[in-house]
Design an enzyme around this catalytic site. Structure first.
Site, PDB file in Angstrom:
ATOM      1  N   ASP A 211     -80.981   9.510 -71.629  1.00 15.16           N
ATOM      2  CA  ASP A 211     -80.015   8.841 -70.911  1.00 15.16           C
ATOM      3  C   ASP A 211     -78.534   9.846 -70.532  1.00 15.16           C
ATOM      4  OD1 ASP A 211     -78.040   6.779 -69.866  1.00 15.16           O
ATOM      5  OD2 ASP A 211     -79.375   5.257 -70.697  1.00 15.16           O
TER       6      ASP A 211
ATOM      7  N   ASN B 145     -73.437   5.337 -67.115  1.00 17.48           N
ATOM      8  CA  ASN B 145     -73.187   3.986 -67.213  1.00 17.48           C
ATOM      9  C   ASN B 145     -73.243   3.190 -68.205  1.00 17.48           C
ATOM     10  OD1 ASN B 145     -71.892   2.135 -65.668  1.00 17.48           O
ATOM     11  ND2 ASN B 145     -74.041   1.069 -65.229  1.00 17.48           N
TER      12      ASN B 145
ATOM     13  N   ASP C 165     -80.402  14.432 -67.583  1.00 16.64           N
ATOM     14  CA  ASP C 165     -80.719  13.588 -66.766  1.00 16.64           C
ATOM     15  C   ASP C 165     -81.911  13.551 -66.083  1.00 16.64           C
ATOM     16  OD1 ASP C 165     -78.148  13.498 -64.099  1.00 16.64           O
ATOM     17  OD2 ASP C 165     -80.370  13.447 -63.594  1.00 16.64           O
TER      18      ASP C 165
ATOM     19  N   SER D  25     -86.509  -4.344 -57.874  1.00 22.77           N
ATOM     20  CA  SER D  25     -85.777  -5.154 -57.811  1.00 22.77           C
ATOM     21  C   SER D  25     -86.103  -6.524 -56.505  1.00 22.77           C
ATOM     22  CB  SER D  25     -84.237  -4.999 -57.470  1.00 22.77           C
ATOM     23  OG  SER D  25     -83.366  -5.644 -56.852  1.00 22.77           O
ATOM     24  N   ALA D  26     -85.757  -7.654 -57.125  1.00 24.95           N
ATOM     25  CA  ALA D  26     -85.955  -8.493 -56.197  1.00 24.95           C
ATOM     26  C   ALA D  26     -85.530  -8.633 -55.152  1.00 24.95           C
ATOM     27  CB  ALA D  26     -85.073  -9.729 -56.677  1.00 24.95           C
TER      28      ALA D  26
ATOM     29  N   TYR E 214     -78.939   1.265 -51.988  1.00 28.04           N
ATOM     30  CA  TYR E 214     -79.771   1.173 -53.512  1.00 28.04           C
ATOM     31  C   TYR E 214     -80.926   0.240 -53.280  1.00 28.04           C
ATOM     32  CZ  TYR E 214     -80.769  -1.916 -57.090  1.00 28.04           C
ATOM     33  OH  TYR E 214     -80.951  -1.982 -58.443  1.00 28.04           O
TER      34      TYR E 214
ATOM     35  N   LYS F  45     -85.094   1.433 -54.285  1.00 31.65           N
ATOM     36  CA  LYS F  45     -86.142   0.699 -54.348  1.00 31.65           C
ATOM     37  C   LYS F  45     -87.059   0.849 -54.116  1.00 31.65           C
ATOM     38  CE  LYS F  45     -83.962   0.430 -58.845  1.00 31.65           C
ATOM     39  NZ  LYS F  45     -83.891   0.578 -60.275  1.00 31.65           N
TER      40      LYS F  45
ATOM     41  N   ASN G 199     -69.513  -6.259 -60.012  1.00 30.61           N
ATOM     42  CA  ASN G 199     -70.224  -7.280 -58.919  1.00 30.61           C
ATOM     43  C   ASN G 199     -71.056  -7.927 -59.180  1.00 30.61           C
ATOM     44  OD1 ASN G 199     -69.245  -4.138 -57.451  1.00 30.61           O
ATOM     45  ND2 ASN G 199     -70.913  -3.714 -58.328  1.00 30.61           N
ATOM     46  N   ASN G 200     -71.143  -8.479 -60.101  1.00 33.57           N
ATOM     47  CA  ASN G 200     -71.981  -9.796 -60.527  1.00 33.57           C
ATOM     48  C   ASN G 200     -71.809 -10.702 -61.617  1.00 33.57           C
ATOM     49  OD1 ASN G 200     -74.678  -6.839 -61.538  1.00 33.57           O
ATOM     50  ND2 ASN G 200     -74.357  -7.733 -59.551  1.00 33.57           N
ATOM     51  N   LEU G 201     -72.117 -11.503 -60.505  1.00 34.62           N
ATOM     52  CA  LEU G 201     -71.437 -12.814 -60.872  1.00 34.62           C
ATOM     53  C   LEU G 201     -71.009 -13.603 -62.291  1.00 34.62           C
ATOM     54  CD1 LEU G 201     -70.532 -15.776 -60.722  1.00 34.62           C
ATOM     55  CD2 LEU G 201     -72.846 -17.179 -60.720  1.00 34.62           C
TER      56      LEU G 201
ATOM     57  N   PRO H  93     -70.810 -10.349 -47.092  1.00 32.69           N
ATOM     58  CA  PRO H  93     -71.347 -10.115 -46.396  1.00 32.69           C
ATOM     59  C   PRO H  93     -72.869  -9.189 -47.067  1.00 32.69           C
ATOM     60  CG  PRO H  93     -69.122  -8.710 -45.833  1.00 32.69           C
ATOM     61  CD  PRO H  93     -69.062  -9.736 -47.219  1.00 32.69           C
TER      62      PRO H  93
END
Ligand code: NAD
Ligand code: UFG
Length: 341
Positions: free
Chosen positions: A35, A39, A62, A128-129, A152, A156, A201-203, A296
């Site tokens: 890692d 982040n 990296d 990712s979905a 992003y 993927k 950013n996420n809920l 958006p």
């Protein structure tokens, strides 16, 4: 894959990586984490060690460093790679596309080249979905058309296609493309969890920061969607269930079935307001929110058909939103500033 095999976990200090490391260690796998801590922090790996009592060898470096990768494959008998390392902020990817393509796409190519040189052909990839774009119908099956609405998501999608080409070129590759829906929650110890370095950013991390007093109120993005209460619906999945999916995927690789995509979701969607209410229950507080304009690029609803993962991986999500919120709250309340607490 024998459960005594050694697995290289790229991005293993991150949110999903740390939880997966715990499940892999308890299944008996030996790990090596790579890692760059762009982040995450080394503290996250110390916590994994505190939870499991097993030392996790962590290398700071990296995935774009080919020489380092060659050394790691030379020095450690690695049988498989779980590849979490990547940048994941949608808005940032729109502003800095080259950074995203370099880190995510070039990084994956560099990793696969090193795997090829080392003769390691077993790979689990974090997809990712988001690769489904705006699906025409629900629930989403793996054979639905794919599309991307931002760099992003495109990174993927491109990686999935590159891995498909790689398998076509050499059938020794075994690749599980795991398409995650919305990972939330934390390990039940409260020692590890999601730790956004900026405004979330996420809920779920946003709600958790409102609950702990770091943010004033949740902005609910859109209340006029054709959903149960007008707010967006997503398939939230407990990160511990998601972690188990990786353990199952490693076992699946051993069957030598080539490359396949699997949805990792629960098959059930919840709205933003339903999640907020469930979190209020978990933390015992009323949480402030306001209804604002749509964000958006958001879709109204997104949830998985997880049948394929059940049939082929023998995996099914078991934890509901009560556990997601209770565990998420335990992590946030015990670590109000995340790993910096
Ligand atoms: P995260 O940011 O917590 O973890 C990613 C880790 O990778 C971090 O520790 C980061 O430091 C590391 N990293 C990034 N670039 C690297 C590089 N070039 N070399 C080495 N390390 C690097 O994110 P996460 O939520 O744990 O996500 C893990 C993976 O799952 C990512 O690929 C992400 O795109 C994917 N994913 C996440 C979600 C989600 O909602 N969390 C949903 C779908 C897919
Ligand atoms: N939402 C709010 N307020 C917020 C944050 C989110 O109302 O402050 C709403 C969104 O509008 C959406 C829902 O909460 O309706 C979930 O939003 P998230 O940002 O938590 O998740 P997304 O479904 O938009 O996207 C996430 C990841 C993507 C990933 C996708 C599918 O951010 O990277 O799940 O896995 F691709």
């Amino acid at each position: 894959m024998q459960s005594t095999a050694r697995v290289l976990v790229t991005g293993g200090a991150g949110y999903i990586g740390t939880h997966t490391c715990i499940q892999l260690l308890s299944a008996g796998y030996q790990l090596l984490v790579l890692d760059n801590f762009s982040n995450s922090s080394p503290e996250a790996l110390h916590r994994v060690q505190a939870i499991t009592g097993i030392e996790v060898p962590g290398i700071e470096g990296d995935i774009n460093d080919a020489a380092l990768l060659d050394r790691l494959f030379e020095q450690h008998a690695i049988d498989a790679v779980i590849h979490f390392a990547g940048l994941k902020a949608v808005g940032e990817s729109v502003a800095q596309p080259l950074r995203y393509y370099h880190n995510n796409v070039s990084g994956t190519v560099t990793l696969c080249q090193a795997m090829q040189r080392a003769g390691v052909f077993n790979l689990v990839f974090s997809s990712s979905a988001t690769v489904y774009g705006d699906p025409a119908t629900l629930p989403i099956r793996e054979d639905f058309p794919t599309s991307a609405t931002n760099p992003y998501g495109r990174s993927k999608l491109i990686i999935e296609e590159i891995l498909g080409d790689l398998y076509t070129s050499d059938p020794r590759w075994n690749v599980a493309l795991l398409r995650y829906f919305n990972p939330v929650g934390a390990h039940p110890s409260g020692l590890i969890g999601e730790d956004p370095s900026d405004i979330p950013n996420n809920l779920m991390p946003y709600i958790a920061q409102v609950a702990v007093g770091r943010r004033e109120r949740l902005s609910v993005f859109g209340s006029d969607y054709p959903t149960v209460d007008g707010t967006g619906v997503r398939d939230y999945i407990h990160v511990m269930d998601l972690a188990d999916g990786h353990v199952r995927a490693l076992a699946w690789l051993q069957q030598g079935l080539g490359i396949k995509a699997f949805n990792l979701g629960t098959g059930r969607g919840y709205s933003v307001l339903e999640m907020l209410k469930a979190f209020e229950q978990a933390c015992g507080k009323t949480l402030a929110y306001e209804l604002v304009a749509r964000r958006p690029g958001d879709v109204a609803s997104c949830y998985a058909d997880p049948t394929l993962a059940e049939q082929e991986l023998g995996w099914k999500a078991t934890l509901g939103i009560e556990a997601m919120c209770a565990d998420g709250w335990r992590w946030q309340s015990q670590n109000p500033e995340g790993y910096r607490s």
